[in-house]
Design a protein around this motif. Structure first.
Motif, PDB file in Angstrom:
ATOM      1  N   GLU A 192      -2.628   6.689   6.741  1.00 40.99           N
ATOM      2  CA  GLU A 192      -3.712   5.786   6.317  1.00 40.99           C
ATOM      3  C   GLU A 192      -4.058   5.934   4.845  1.00 40.99           C
ATOM      4  OE1 GLU A 192      -3.350   7.813   9.099  1.00 40.99           O
ATOM      5  OE2 GLU A 192      -5.120   9.052   8.728  1.00 40.99           O
ATOM      6  N   GLU A 193      -3.641   7.032   4.221  1.00 36.77           N
ATOM      7  CA  GLU A 193      -3.966   7.248   2.804  1.00 36.77           C
ATOM      8  C   GLU A 193      -2.779   6.999   1.874  1.00 36.77           C
ATOM      9  OE1 GLU A 193      -5.893  11.044   2.161  1.00 36.77           O
ATOM     10  OE2 GLU A 193      -7.033  10.838   4.021  1.00 36.77           O
ATOM     11  N   TRP A 194      -1.678   6.487   2.416  1.00 36.88           N
ATOM     12  CA  TRP A 194      -0.534   6.217   1.553  1.00 36.88           C
ATOM     13  C   TRP A 194      -0.896   5.139   0.551  1.00 36.88           C
ATOM     14  CZ3 TRP A 194       4.096   5.911   5.516  1.00 36.88           C
ATOM     15  CH2 TRP A 194       4.351   7.220   5.982  1.00 36.88           C
ATOM     16  N   PRO A 195      -0.407   5.283  -0.707  1.00 34.46           N
ATOM     17  CA  PRO A 195      -0.704   4.253  -1.707  1.00 34.46           C
ATOM     18  C   PRO A 195      -0.043   2.925  -1.346  1.00 34.46           C
ATOM     19  CG  PRO A 195       0.829   5.896  -2.575  1.00 34.46           C
ATOM     20  CD  PRO A 195       0.407   6.379  -1.222  1.00 34.46           C
ATOM     21  N   GLU A 196      -0.653   1.851  -1.781  1.00 36.07           N
ATOM     22  CA  GLU A 196      -0.111   0.510  -1.550  1.00 36.07           C
ATOM     23  C   GLU A 196      -0.024  -0.204  -2.889  1.00 36.07           C
ATOM     24  OE1 GLU A 196       1.211  -1.126   1.034  1.00 36.07           O
ATOM     25  OE2 GLU A 196       1.498  -2.722  -0.422  1.00 36.07           O
ATOM     26  N   PRO A 197       1.116  -0.663  -3.370  1.00 38.95           N
ATOM     27  CA  PRO A 197       2.396  -0.556  -2.669  1.00 38.95           C
ATOM     28  C   PRO A 197       2.936   0.865  -2.669  1.00 38.95           C
ATOM     29  CG  PRO A 197       2.717  -1.519  -4.840  1.00 38.95           C
ATOM     30  CD  PRO A 197       1.235  -1.380  -4.649  1.00 38.95           C
ATOM     31  N   ALA A 198       3.838   1.109  -1.727  1.00 41.91           N
ATOM     32  CA  ALA A 198       4.409   2.446  -1.588  1.00 41.91           C
ATOM     33  C   ALA A 198       5.211   2.833  -2.830  1.00 41.91           C
ATOM     34  CB  ALA A 198       5.311   2.486  -0.352  1.00 41.91           C
ATOM     35  N   PRO A 199       5.233   4.122  -3.179  1.00 36.66           N
ATOM     36  CA  PRO A 199       5.955   4.581  -4.373  1.00 36.66           C
ATOM     37  C   PRO A 199       7.461   4.682  -4.118  1.00 36.66           C
ATOM     38  CG  PRO A 199       4.941   6.452  -3.296  1.00 36.66           C
ATOM     39  CD  PRO A 199       4.544   5.243  -2.493  1.00 36.66           C
ATOM     40  N   LEU A 200       8.110   3.548  -4.124  1.00 34.29           N
ATOM     41  CA  LEU A 200       9.534   3.531  -3.831  1.00 34.29           C
ATOM     42  C   LEU A 200      10.188   2.388  -4.588  1.00 34.29           C
ATOM     43  CD1 LEU A 200      10.032   0.918  -1.747  1.00 34.29           C
ATOM     44  CD2 LEU A 200       8.995   2.471  -0.115  1.00 34.29           C
ATOM     45  N   THR A 201      11.501   2.458  -4.673  1.00 39.07           N
ATOM     46  CA  THR A 201      12.297   1.319  -5.126  1.00 39.07           C
ATOM     47  C   THR A 201      13.184   0.896  -3.975  1.00 39.07           C
ATOM     48  OG1 THR A 201      12.285   1.937  -7.459  1.00 39.07           O
ATOM     49  CG2 THR A 201      14.098   0.545  -6.726  1.00 39.07           C
ATOM     50  N   LEU A 202      13.160  -0.395  -3.675  1.00 35.90           N
ATOM     51  CA  LEU A 202      14.021  -0.941  -2.634  1.00 35.90           C
ATOM     52  C   LEU A 202      15.133  -1.717  -3.337  1.00 35.90           C
ATOM     53  CD1 LEU A 202      12.925  -2.714   0.641  1.00 35.90           C
ATOM     54  CD2 LEU A 202      14.688  -3.722  -0.798  1.00 35.90           C
ATOM     55  N   VAL A 203      16.360  -1.429  -2.959  1.00 38.15           N
ATOM     56  CA  VAL A 203      17.504  -2.113  -3.575  1.00 38.15           C
ATOM     57  C   VAL A 203      18.102  -3.065  -2.544  1.00 38.15           C
ATOM     58  CG1 VAL A 203      19.710  -1.832  -4.764  1.00 38.15           C
ATOM     59  CG2 VAL A 203      17.960  -0.039  -4.943  1.00 38.15           C
ATOM     60  N   HIS A 204      18.027  -4.353  -2.848  1.00 39.47           N
ATOM     61  CA  HIS A 204      18.708  -5.346  -2.007  1.00 39.47           C
ATOM     62  C   HIS A 204      20.140  -5.510  -2.497  1.00 39.47           C
ATOM     63  CE1 HIS A 204      14.802  -7.313  -0.516  1.00 39.47           C
ATOM     64  NE2 HIS A 204      15.486  -6.974   0.548  1.00 39.47           N
ATOM     65  N   MET A 205      21.066  -5.496  -1.570  1.00 39.94           N
ATOM     66  CA  MET A 205      22.474  -5.719  -1.893  1.00 39.94           C
ATOM     67  C   MET A 205      22.906  -6.989  -1.197  1.00 39.94           C
ATOM     68  SD  MET A 205      22.974  -2.916  -3.552  1.00 39.94           S
ATOM     69  CE  MET A 205      24.666  -3.427  -3.834  1.00 39.94           C
ATOM     70  N   PHE A 206      23.090  -8.046  -1.979  1.00 38.80           N
ATOM     71  CA  PHE A 206      23.474  -9.325  -1.399  1.00 38.80           C
ATOM     72  C   PHE A 206      24.953  -9.576  -1.665  1.00 38.80           C
ATOM     73  CE2 PHE A 206      18.867 -10.034  -2.356  1.00 38.80           C
ATOM     74  CZ  PHE A 206      18.448 -10.079  -1.034  1.00 38.80           C
ATOM     75  N   PHE A 207      25.687  -9.732  -0.588  1.00 42.89           N
ATOM     76  CA  PHE A 207      27.124  -9.943  -0.667  1.00 42.89           C
ATOM     77  C   PHE A 207      27.416 -11.241  -1.430  1.00 42.89           C
ATOM     78  CE2 PHE A 207      31.294 -11.147   0.886  1.00 42.89           C
ATOM     79  CZ  PHE A 207      31.953  -9.941   0.952  1.00 42.89           C
ATOM     80  N   PRO A 208      28.412 -11.310  -2.329  1.00 43.87           N
ATOM     81  CA  PRO A 208      29.337 -10.227  -2.627  1.00 43.87           C
ATOM     82  C   PRO A 208      28.943  -9.351  -3.811  1.00 43.87           C
ATOM     83  CG  PRO A 208      30.174 -12.248  -3.593  1.00 43.87           C
ATOM     84  CD  PRO A 208      28.883 -12.605  -2.881  1.00 43.87           C
TER      85      PRO A 208
END
Ligand code: FES
Ligand code: FE2
Length: 403
Positions: free
Chosen positions: A268-284
């Motif tokens: 419940e106390e996690w920061p928003e947005p979360a401290p992460l990087t999301l990498v989308h890999m779109f083919f090709p």
């Protein structure tokens, strides 16, 4: 074509909470997602001109490509132009808000009818001034009598397949491509990213002496971060990655802040947005680094020869910028990423290409590099590489993913 008002309701969080949970679990036990084995890829994958031509034909000329975001065309009568694997593409939003994609090639003799991006109700070819409207029809021809024996309705811009998937613009470079179908496996995962609101800040182009797949590869693992990027990214990135595969597409997530304080907090106390990087890999060959404030898109295309490629790095704010300070901040973010890629990742990728061309027989992808394994398998599968050119498992030993 696709309409302005099709944008669905977005969920409140940009990053799926379930992904953050999995990432935090990995941080807590000091591990990361793995595949069972290391595998080897013959270096011919990066040097063989026959395979290269087949990739250009099957994956690029007959593939579906992410080219941008619907937010780049924010209202009626707006347009953007794109270079997609060497093909000039024009995307328009007509006066009713419908999106269209065309070959950016005049039907008189091929000149590009539009440059850059902006607002336009008419596109006038620079060569002999034929005029086209946003749905691609010819609406003006100087000395029209000289073409009277050609039905004008057959002279519209050549339409290309286009889909806007939750605002992600996907174009096919030939009529046989169904962009919606090619992205069906991952479409449901994209509704929280707000692509219909993105505003492009800047684009940087790189011409590189490396096979296009080696350049994709540098975005597929964090194993190298504390070595190659020890003076830069290493301060921000931890290799406790989790990944998901959706057909040929994929995504992976890594924690962005090395202080790791999130692991000590209740959810419940996690920061928003979360401290992460999301990498989308779109083919090709499209990669998007999704940060809490920006999307950084890499479009990687083969060059003229097997050992050459071009890269377009585009920085977008995830929502229309509100101030010059905000624009400047996004520009700094783009500069930081461009400097790391251009100064650290791309030079070493070019070294790898030299190694492959110098007689090295194979590259090796470890169990801690699952995305590399997935992508090379997906590329091979798509071009149906012969069986003597496939990756082979080189160890059956259990892999310890502890760090
Ligand atoms: S090439 Fe466009 S008008 Fe001639
Ligand atoms: Fe890197």
């Amino acid at each position: 074509m696709t309409a302005l008002d099709e944008a669905p309701q977005r969920s409140a969080t940009r990053f799926p909470p379930e992904l953050t949970r999995r990432m935090v679990d990995r941080m807590r036990d000091g591990s990361l997602d793995t595949f069972p084995h290391a595998v080897a890829e013959p270096t011919s994958a990066f040097t063989d001109p026959v395979r290269f031509e087949r990739e250009r034909d099957v994956l690029f000329r007959h593939g579906a490509h992410v080219v941008g975001w619907a937010g780049e065309l924010p209202g009626p009568n707006t347009f953007v132009t794109k270079e997609v694997a060497g093909v000039p593409v024009l995307i328009t939003r007509d006066g009713h808000g419908e999106l269209h994609a065309f070959l950016n090639a005049c039907t008189h003799r091929g000149a590009q009818v539009a440059q850059g991006c902006g607002e336009a109700r008419r596109f006038t070819c620079p060569y002999h001034a034929w005029v086209f409207d946003p749905i691609g029809d010819v609406v003006g021809q100087p000395e029209a009598w000289a073409f009277a024996d050609i039905d004008r309705s057959t002279l519209g811009l050549r339409q290309l397949p286009l889909a806007s998937i939750h605002g992600l613009l996907v174009v096919g470079l030939s009529d046989d491509v169904d962009p919606q179908a090619e992205f069906a496996a991952i479409a449901d995962q994209l509704d929280s990213f707000g692509y219909d609101q993105h505003e492009v800040i800047c684009t940087e182009t790189f011409s590189l002496r490396a096979n296009w797949k080696i350049i994709v590869d540098v975005n597929l693992e964090a194993y190298h971060v504390k070595f190659l990027h020890r003076e830069s990214l290493n301060a921000f990135v931890m290799n406790h990655a989790v990944h998901d595969i959706f057909g040929r597409h994929a995504r992976w997530v890594f924690p962005t802040f090395a202080d790791a304080s999130i692991v000590d907090l209740p959810e419940e106390e996690w920061p928003e947005p979360a401290p992460l990087t999301l990498v989308h890999m779109f083919f090709p060959s499209c990669v998007i680094l999704e940060t809490p404030v920006s999307s950084q898109m890499l479009r990687i295309y083969p060059g003229d020869r097997v050992g050459e490629c071009t890269v377009e790095l585009t920085e977008a704010s995830i929502r229309p910028v509100q101030s010059e300070e905000e624009r400047a901040a996004r520009g700094l973010g783009a500069g930081f990423t461009g400097k790391i890629l251009g100064g650290e990742d791309f030079p070493v990728a070019q070294q790898c290409q030299r190694g492959a061309e110098s007689g090295l027989q194979q590259f090796v992808f470890g169990a801690i590099e699952p995305m590399l394994q997935h992508w090379h398998a997906a590329w091979r599968d798509a071009i149906a590489a012969p069986t003597d050119d496939v990756a082979v498992s080189i160890t059956m030993a259990p892999v310890d993913s502890e760090r």
